[in-house]
Write an enzyme that holds these catalytic residues in place. Structure first.
Site, PDB file in Angstrom:
ATOM      1  CD  GLU A 151      90.224  40.554  74.447  1.00 15.76           C
ATOM      2  OE1 GLU A 151      90.588  40.900  73.519  1.00 15.76           O
ATOM      3  OE2 GLU A 151      89.574  39.317  74.254  1.00 15.76           O
ATOM      4  CB  CYS A 263      83.796  41.497  83.458  1.00 18.33           C
ATOM      5  SG  CYS A 263      85.522  41.527  82.970  1.00 18.33           S
TER       6      CYS A 263
HETATM    7  N1  LIG Z   1      89.480  40.689  83.415  1.00 15.56           N
HETATM    8  C1  LIG Z   1      88.926  40.304  82.339  1.00 15.56           C
HETATM    9  O1  LIG Z   1      88.465  38.807  82.153  1.00 15.56           O
HETATM   10  C2  LIG Z   1      88.104  41.072  81.347  1.00 15.56           C
HETATM   11  C3  LIG Z   1      87.934  40.641  80.220  1.00 15.56           C
HETATM   12  C4  LIG Z   1      87.200  41.578  79.377  1.00 15.56           C
HETATM   13  C5  LIG Z   1      87.504  42.991  79.352  1.00 15.56           C
HETATM   14  N2  LIG Z   1      88.209  43.282  80.448  1.00 15.56           N
HETATM   15  C6  LIG Z   1      88.125  44.728  80.713  1.00 15.56           C
HETATM   16  O2  LIG Z   1      89.727  45.027  80.621  1.00 15.56           O
HETATM   17  C7  LIG Z   1      89.995  46.219  81.254  1.00 15.56           C
HETATM   18  C8  LIG Z   1      91.391  45.730  82.041  1.00 15.56           C
HETATM   19  O3  LIG Z   1      90.942  44.583  82.923  1.00 15.56           O
HETATM   20  P1  LIG Z   1      91.953  43.903  83.752  1.00 15.56           P
HETATM   21  O4  LIG Z   1      91.147  42.981  84.467  1.00 15.56           O
HETATM   22  O5  LIG Z   1      92.910  43.438  82.857  1.00 15.56           O
HETATM   23  O6  LIG Z   1      92.564  44.829  84.917  1.00 15.56           O
HETATM   24  P2  LIG Z   1      93.729  44.598  85.828  1.00 15.56           P
HETATM   25  O7  LIG Z   1      93.250  45.737  87.043  1.00 15.56           O
HETATM   26  O8  LIG Z   1      94.051  43.392  85.960  1.00 15.56           O
HETATM   27  O9  LIG Z   1      94.861  45.516  85.182  1.00 15.56           O
HETATM   28  C9  LIG Z   1      94.845  46.955  84.878  1.00 15.56           C
HETATM   29  C10 LIG Z   1      96.557  47.303  84.773  1.00 15.56           C
HETATM   30  O10 LIG Z   1      96.408  48.755  84.316  1.00 15.56           O
HETATM   31  C11 LIG Z   1      97.477  49.342  84.923  1.00 15.56           C
HETATM   32  N3  LIG Z   1      97.510  50.771  84.817  1.00 15.56           N
HETATM   33  C12 LIG Z   1      96.516  51.714  85.212  1.00 15.56           C
HETATM   34  N4  LIG Z   1      96.785  52.774  84.643  1.00 15.56           N
HETATM   35  C13 LIG Z   1      97.814  52.853  84.124  1.00 15.56           C
HETATM   36  C14 LIG Z   1      98.541  53.587  83.382  1.00 15.56           C
HETATM   37  N5  LIG Z   1      98.183  55.061  83.279  1.00 15.56           N
HETATM   38  N6  LIG Z   1      99.727  53.352  82.757  1.00 15.56           N
HETATM   39  C15 LIG Z   1     100.056  52.044  82.632  1.00 15.56           C
HETATM   40  N7  LIG Z   1      99.528  51.122  83.319  1.00 15.56           N
HETATM   41  C16 LIG Z   1      98.179  51.459  84.106  1.00 15.56           C
HETATM   42  C17 LIG Z   1      97.269  48.809  86.295  1.00 15.56           C
HETATM   43  O11 LIG Z   1      98.679  48.965  87.159  1.00 15.56           O
HETATM   44  C18 LIG Z   1      96.985  47.634  86.291  1.00 15.56           C
HETATM   45  O12 LIG Z   1      98.366  46.601  86.164  1.00 15.56           O
HETATM   46  C19 LIG Z   1      88.769  46.639  82.069  1.00 15.56           C
HETATM   47  O13 LIG Z   1      88.258  47.679  81.544  1.00 15.56           O
HETATM   48  C20 LIG Z   1      87.876  45.353  82.126  1.00 15.56           C
HETATM   49  O14 LIG Z   1      86.658  45.623  82.284  1.00 15.56           O
HETATM   50  C21 LIG Z   1      88.499  42.638  81.620  1.00 15.56           C
END
Ligand SMILES: NC(=O)c1ccc[n+]([C@@H]2O[C@H](COP(=O)([O-])OP(=O)(O)OC[C@H]3O[C@@H](n4cnc5c(N)ncnc54)[C@H](O)[C@@H]3O)[C@@H](O)[C@H]2O)c1
Length: 452
Positions: A151, A263
């Site tokens: 993403e 990130c």
């Molecule tokens: N935040 C950004 O701007 C962005 C952009 C591109 C990619 N990413 C990538 O996307 C991924 C997610 O990032 P984010 O910022 O959304 O993370 P985040 O920490 O905001 O959310 C992750 C969620 O996953 C949940 N979770 C963890 N284990 C779980 C399981 N087994 N079952 C159900 N839920 C579970 C957590 O409770 C949490 O709510 C990461 O790898 C990040 O590097 C993030």
């Protein structure tokens, strides 16, 4: 299509809500009960412009649902996205894949009929192989294809980015999976967003390479800004001069206090670790990480310099805490390093942010939080602009000057003009704006220039 989105954070919630908006049926799953309870009530746990409307519309129209029961959501799904966190692993900086693998195990046990399992989390190259191995170990009869679909959305503009991406990268060589992915993203490529099909490893690496490149661009202009300050040039002019070259491009050439966020810091370090594991050293990315780390704390010395060399016993007002505007995300925000460094130098810190204060309270200590920018500046010896929220772009300079103990502004985002601030009687320090301040000795600087 029926979709299960595992992980309802910044990426999972935005992606799930947008897929529902395209017309798919999406079950968003999270293991955080409080988050899911809030979402069921229509409360959005993060600050992301436009997200609340999309969630409530699709909840009301029955295409979006929230649950803690992963098995139930996966059983019915054609596509299961893994969008859980991949933070830096404590101690060595590798991506912590424990959440991804735990999700894969749970998903495996619940698979029913042909299902595409898609990793949307940012994961090191080869993770898809391990996710597939886990699924086959837990459920040897599963009819599954494991796909990488990184993403690229940016917090603060996430809905727009998801709905109008520059490209969609899909890592799979499985024809059935390609069909499912094409159906999921059909509304987007009708709008001509290119879909790039690659193998799974190339897709995984593309995400890290993109983030490392962007971090490099930011760090490059930050170093050029430092040179500008020494040689009497304005980095804004230099950035424009190079950015108009199509080979370079003008984006990500804004100098500032160093990159932060959820990130770039973790992804650059994880990429270096992956490379080391394969006996490759990414020396450019290593330099970027080192320069950026040093820069964040160096900003405190900049503030001290604006106050004659010391901030001990001084009150410093900090405007903007989140790592960028339009998000409440404080992860690795430059404000954290700046504020702790200011405190180490003996300063008292007062801070204001339009949405990030609650998150900041969990990370920073001994900071007094103000209700607005002028309350923050009240009796302060200097004001530091750290995050360029819109509401900081047109502050009432007369009011500011009246309430501050000393009219000193350090603008780490270059949102003000030096001549304007000088006209209002402020001492102003931006980033890389050497043009208003000639180098200590013009003759000395000229003598260092190589003869042509
Ligand atoms: N935040 C950004 O701007 C962005 C952009 C591109 C990619 N990413 C990538 O996307 C991924 C997610 O990032 P984010 O910022 O959304 O993370 P985040 O920490 O905001 O959310 C992750 C969620 O996953 C949940 N979770 C963890 N284990 C779980 C399981 N087994 N079952 C159900 N839920 C579970 C957590 O409770 C949490 O709510 C990461 O790898 C990040 O590097 C993030």
């Amino acid at each position: 299509m029926r979709v299960a989105m595992i992980g309802t954070g910044y990426v999972g919630l935005v992606s799930g809500a947008c897929f529902a908006d395209f017309g798919h049926h999406v079950a968003c799953v999270d293991k955080d009960d409080a988050k899911i309870d809030a979402l069921k009530r229509g409360a959005i746990p993060i600050y992301e412009p436009g997200l609340g409307e999309i969630v409530s519309t699709n909840l009301r129209e029955g295409r979006l649902s929230f649950a803690t029961d992963l098995a139930n959501a996966v059983r019915d799904a054609d596509a299961v996205f893994i969008a859980v966190g991949t933070p830096s692993r404590r101690g060595d900086g590798h991506a912590d894949l424990s959440f991804v693998y735990a999700a894969a195990r749970e998903i495996a046990a619940a698979l029913n009929g042909f299902t595409v399992v898609i990793t949307k989390s940012t994961v090191p190259v080869g993770t898809g192989d391990e996710v597939e191995r886990i699924i086959r170990e837990v459920n040897p009869h599963a009819d599954v294809a494991v796909v990488s679909n990184p993403e690229f959305l940016r917090e603060g503009a996430a809905i727009r980015d998801f709905k109008h991406p520059d490209r969609i990268v899909i890592g799979t060589e499985d024809e059935r999976a390609k069909e499912v992915m094409a159906a999921l993203y059909r509304p987007l490529y009708l709008n001509s967003a290119p879909i790039l099909y690659t193998n799974r490893r190339a897709a995984e690496l593309t995400k890290y390479a993109a983030n490392a490149f962007l971090a490099t661009k930011i760090t490059f202009i930050n170093e050029i800004a430092e040179l500008c300050e020494k040689v009497g040039a304005d980095v804004q002019e230099v950035a424009r001069g190079i950015g108009l070259d199509n080979r370079i491009g003008s984006k990500f050439l804004h100098p500032g206090p160093g990159y932060g966020g959820s990130c770039f810091p973790k992804d650059t370090v994880a990429l270096i670790k992956t490379a080391h594991d394969h006996d490759v050293s990414l020396r450019i990315v290593e330099a970027v990480v080192a320069v950026n780390d040093a820069r964040k704390r160096a900003m405190a010395r900049k503030v001290a310099a604006a106050l004659g060399g010391s901030v001990r016993g001084r009150t410093i007002a900090v405007l903007g805490l989140t790592f960028k505007p339009n998000t409440d995300d404080m992860r690795e925000a430059p404000a954290i390093a700046l504020i702790t460094a200011l405190q180490d130098l003996g300063a008292r810190v007062r801070a204001f942010d339009p949405v990030g204060i609650e998150q900041a309270k969990q990370i920073l200590s001994d900071v007094v939080y103000a209700d607005g920018p002028y309350e923050c500046a009240d009796t302060a010896d200097a004001l530091v602009i750290v995050t360029e929220w819109e509401q900081f772009r047109a502050l009432d300079l007369e009011t500011l000057k009246r309430v501050m103990a000393r009219p000193v502004i350090i603008d780490l985002r270059n949102i003000y003009r030096q001549d304007e601030l000088a006209r209002h009687g402020f001492t102003y320090m931006g980033i890389g704006r050497g043009s208003g301040q000639q180098p200590a000795s013009v003759e000395a600087a000229a003598s260092l220039a190589p003869a042509s």
